[in-house]
Design an enzyme around this catalytic site. Structure first.
Site, PDB file in Angstrom:
ATOM      1  N   CYS A  60       0.994  -9.947 -18.996  1.00  0.00           N
ATOM      2  CA  CYS A  60       0.751 -10.686 -17.753  1.00  0.00           C
ATOM      3  C   CYS A  60      -0.654 -11.306 -17.763  1.00  0.00           C
ATOM      4  CB  CYS A  60       0.894  -9.740 -16.564  1.00  0.00           C
ATOM      5  SG  CYS A  60       0.629 -10.555 -14.976  1.00  0.00           S
ATOM      6  N   CYS A  64      -5.421  -7.476 -13.056  1.00  0.00           N
ATOM      7  CA  CYS A  64      -5.422  -6.323 -12.140  1.00  0.00           C
ATOM      8  C   CYS A  64      -5.897  -5.066 -12.890  1.00  0.00           C
ATOM      9  CB  CYS A  64      -4.020  -6.093 -11.586  1.00  0.00           C
ATOM     10  SG  CYS A  64      -3.261  -7.616 -10.980  1.00  0.00           S
ATOM     11  N   CYS A  67      -3.560  -2.116 -13.886  1.00  0.00           N
ATOM     12  CA  CYS A  67      -2.209  -2.366 -14.405  1.00  0.00           C
ATOM     13  C   CYS A  67      -2.126  -2.406 -15.931  1.00  0.00           C
ATOM     14  CB  CYS A  67      -1.678  -3.672 -13.835  1.00  0.00           C
ATOM     15  SG  CYS A  67       0.053  -3.951 -14.319  1.00  0.00           S
ATOM     16  N   CYS A 105      15.270  -1.987  -7.384  1.00  0.00           N
ATOM     17  CA  CYS A 105      14.093  -2.854  -7.378  1.00  0.00           C
ATOM     18  C   CYS A 105      13.802  -3.308  -8.805  1.00  0.00           C
ATOM     19  CB  CYS A 105      12.877  -2.090  -6.865  1.00  0.00           C
ATOM     20  SG  CYS A 105      13.183  -1.157  -5.355  1.00  0.00           S
ATOM     21  N   CYS A 137      15.754  -5.545  -4.322  1.00  0.00           N
ATOM     22  CA  CYS A 137      14.359  -5.938  -4.101  1.00  0.00           C
ATOM     23  C   CYS A 137      13.812  -6.435  -5.429  1.00  0.00           C
ATOM     24  CB  CYS A 137      13.565  -4.731  -3.614  1.00  0.00           C
ATOM     25  SG  CYS A 137      11.818  -5.085  -3.300  1.00  0.00           S
ATOM     26  N   CYS A 197       8.343  -6.056   1.577  1.00  0.00           N
ATOM     27  CA  CYS A 197       7.975  -4.739   1.053  1.00  0.00           C
ATOM     28  C   CYS A 197       6.542  -4.876   0.581  1.00  0.00           C
ATOM     29  CB  CYS A 197       8.893  -4.356  -0.106  1.00  0.00           C
ATOM     30  SG  CYS A 197       8.380  -2.824  -0.929  1.00  0.00           S
ATOM     31  N   ARG A 269       7.234   4.453   1.547  1.00  0.00           N
ATOM     32  CA  ARG A 269       7.730   4.952   0.251  1.00  0.00           C
ATOM     33  C   ARG A 269       6.634   5.711  -0.494  1.00  0.00           C
ATOM     34  NH1 ARG A 269       9.800   0.476  -1.320  1.00  0.00           N
ATOM     35  NH2 ARG A 269      11.689   0.969  -0.163  1.00  0.00           N
TER      36      ARG A 269
HETATM   37  N1  SAM Z   1       3.399  -8.850 -11.136  1.00  0.00           N
HETATM   38  C1  SAM Z   1       3.843  -8.608  -9.834  1.00  0.00           C
HETATM   39  C2  SAM Z   1       2.714  -8.424  -8.848  1.00  0.00           C
HETATM   40  O1  SAM Z   1       1.666  -7.897  -9.216  1.00  0.00           O
HETATM   41  O2  SAM Z   1       2.893  -8.790  -7.708  1.00  0.00           O
HETATM   42  C3  SAM Z   1       4.823  -7.472  -9.716  1.00  0.00           C
HETATM   43  C4  SAM Z   1       4.676  -6.224 -10.580  1.00  0.00           C
HETATM   44  S1  SAM Z   1       3.271  -5.204 -10.227  1.00  0.00           S
HETATM   45  C5  SAM Z   1       3.279  -4.071 -11.580  1.00  0.00           C
HETATM   46  C6  SAM Z   1       3.778  -4.252  -8.803  1.00  0.00           C
HETATM   47  C7  SAM Z   1       2.810  -3.288  -8.188  1.00  0.00           C
HETATM   48  O3  SAM Z   1       2.742  -2.114  -8.961  1.00  0.00           O
HETATM   49  C8  SAM Z   1       1.362  -3.699  -8.065  1.00  0.00           C
HETATM   50  O4  SAM Z   1       1.142  -4.532  -6.976  1.00  0.00           O
HETATM   51  C9  SAM Z   1       0.671  -2.365  -7.870  1.00  0.00           C
HETATM   52  O5  SAM Z   1       0.571  -2.076  -6.486  1.00  0.00           O
HETATM   53  C10 SAM Z   1       1.611  -1.375  -8.549  1.00  0.00           C
HETATM   54  N2  SAM Z   1       0.977  -0.782  -9.742  1.00  0.00           N
HETATM   55  C11 SAM Z   1       0.779  -1.367 -10.931  1.00  0.00           C
HETATM   56  N3  SAM Z   1       0.158  -0.532 -11.785  1.00  0.00           N
HETATM   57  C12 SAM Z   1      -0.054   0.630 -11.121  1.00  0.00           C
HETATM   58  C13 SAM Z   1      -0.672   1.868 -11.459  1.00  0.00           C
HETATM   59  N4  SAM Z   1      -1.209   2.086 -12.662  1.00  0.00           N
HETATM   60  N5  SAM Z   1      -0.712   2.834 -10.522  1.00  0.00           N
HETATM   61  C14 SAM Z   1      -0.161   2.633  -9.303  1.00  0.00           C
HETATM   62  N6  SAM Z   1       0.423   1.480  -8.925  1.00  0.00           N
HETATM   63  C15 SAM Z   1       0.464   0.483  -9.808  1.00  0.00           C
HETATM   64 FE1  SF4 Z   2       0.473  -8.715 -13.663  1.00  0.00          FE
HETATM   65 FE2  SF4 Z   2       0.309  -6.092 -13.409  1.00  0.00          FE
HETATM   66 FE3  SF4 Z   2      -1.187  -7.660 -11.881  1.00  0.00          FE
HETATM   67 FE4  SF4 Z   2       1.491  -7.569 -11.486  1.00  0.00          FE
HETATM   68  S1  SF4 Z   2       0.042  -5.917 -11.171  1.00  0.00           S
HETATM   69  S2  SF4 Z   2       0.185  -9.393 -11.533  1.00  0.00           S
HETATM   70  S3  SF4 Z   2       2.184  -7.257 -13.607  1.00  0.00           S
HETATM   71  S4  SF4 Z   2      -1.294  -7.480 -14.115  1.00  0.00           S
END
Ligand code: SAM
Ligand code: SF4
Ligand code: DTB
Length: 330
Positions: A60, A64, A67, A105, A137, A197, A269
């Protein structure tokens, strides 16, 4: 309409200091108040099982900090998976339903949705999940109004797009997009008539005021988000937050209780990080207002709780069987 769905007024004007005061109140008062609100607005025995699947994993372009799927964090060990074929996704959805999940989801590691074959495939997955009789979802990153409308037309129940934290703290976690970008997508979601959500993550180094600020933004939506995932950071080696300490389970309980009080009608949740909680801590979260979990061995890229453990948890709850909800496929 049941007594639990009665049209009781909810507040959209919580102040930051009110939310902080609730969060920091004596723990037993906080839990008791959250449980009272939960009983007033909802059927406490109705705990939803949502199954989660990563349909496109890793690579991606966003940065973040939490992530493992960000391409910016080169040290993470992750098997990247290109878009899964629709039928493979639907087979997994059917298995999840047979195992007892009521919501499916699907997550894609995209910065934003792009029109084309991959989005068309997501629409097909949504139609397929709805035809199985489950709520559907998706979480696909940013999207525009016409894409939201197409998802609605395919029968999508809800779109997941998290605020993650409060507006002030956000820039410490993500630099490739802004809080306003998140809000614009959420507006497109609402504009299309989709359920929202939207929740966040605790344990990223934010203060209680940051957590409260996120809840204040969520409470400002009218209507409130229909579901609110509360995640505890899962620290993944190689991400900037990989060395973070796991939160105290009681911080999870406090955040869930505060969420329940501020957003009384939402499905709250108990999301990522649940596998660090023992059975009793999970039940305490439910007493404090959590009424949904992610059910299934995996979250997106990290492990969740084993299904047999969750089956034992639900058996211990001795909740009466949930009435099947009629599914409307548009
Ligand atoms: N890429 C899209 C986005 O960011 O909107 C959807 C997928 S993203 C992985 C979905 C959510 O997963 C993120 O907004 C975050 O809140 C949660 N998430 C991702 N990595 C995480 C982690 N290591 N621990 C807890 N929550 C996490
Ligand atoms: Fe990409 Fe992870 Fe950020 Fe979602 S949370 S936008 S998958 S880097
Ligand atoms: C949400 O709030 N939590 C889920 C879901 N929405 C998409 C994702 C949790 C991801 C945890 C880290 C991982 O497994 O990659």
């Amino acid at each position: 309409m049941t007594k639990h769905e009665a049209d009781r007024p909810v507040r959209h004007d919580w102040t930051l200091s009110e939310i902080i005061a609730i969060h920091d109140s004596p723990l037993l008062d906080l839990i008791a108040r959250a449980n009272r609100v939960h009983r007033e607005f909802q059927d406490v025995n109705d705990v939803q099982k949502a199954s989660l699947l990563s349909i496109k994993t890793g690579g991606c372009p966003e940065d973040c900090g939490y992530c493992p799927q960000s391409a910016h964090h080169g040290e993470v060990h992750l098997d990247k998976i290109e878009m899964m074929p629709s039928q493979a996704v639907l087979d997994i959805a059917a298995r999840a339903k047979a195992a007892g999940a009521d919501r499916f989801c699907m997550g894609a590691a995209w910065r934003n949705v792009r029109d084309g074959a991959q989005f068309d495939a997501v629409l097909e997955m949504v139609r397929g999940v709805r035809a199985l009789g489950m709520e559907a979802c998706v979480t696909l990153g940013m999207l525009n109004e016409s894409q939201a409308a197409r998802l609605k037309q395919a029968g999508l129940t809800a779109y997941n797009h998290n605020l993650d934290t409060g507006p002030e703290f956000y820039k410490n976690i993500v630099t490739t997009r802004t809080y306003e970008d998140r809000l614009a997508t959420l507006q497109a979601v609402r504009g299309a008539g989709l359920e929202m959500c939207c929740g966040g993550i605790i344990g990223m180094g934010e203060s209680v005021a940051d957590r409260a600020a996120m809840l204040q933004v969520l409470a400002g939506f009218d209507p409130h988000p229909e579901s609110v995932p509360v995640n505890a950071l899962v620290p993944v080696a190689g991400t900037p937050l990989g060395q973070s300490e796991r939160i105290d389970p009681l911080d999870f309980v406090r955040m869930i209780a505060t969420t329940r009080i501020v957003l009384p009608k939402a499905r709250v949740r108990l999301s990522a990080g649940r596998s660090d909680l023992n059975r009793e801590a999970q039940i305490l979260c439910m007493v404090a207002g959590a009424n949904s979990i992610f059910y299934g061995e995996a979250l997106l890229t990290t492990q969740n709780v084993a299904e047999n453990e969750d089956d034992a948890l639900f058996a211990a709850l001795k909740a009466p069987a949930r009435a099947a909800k009629p599914v409307r496929v548009e």
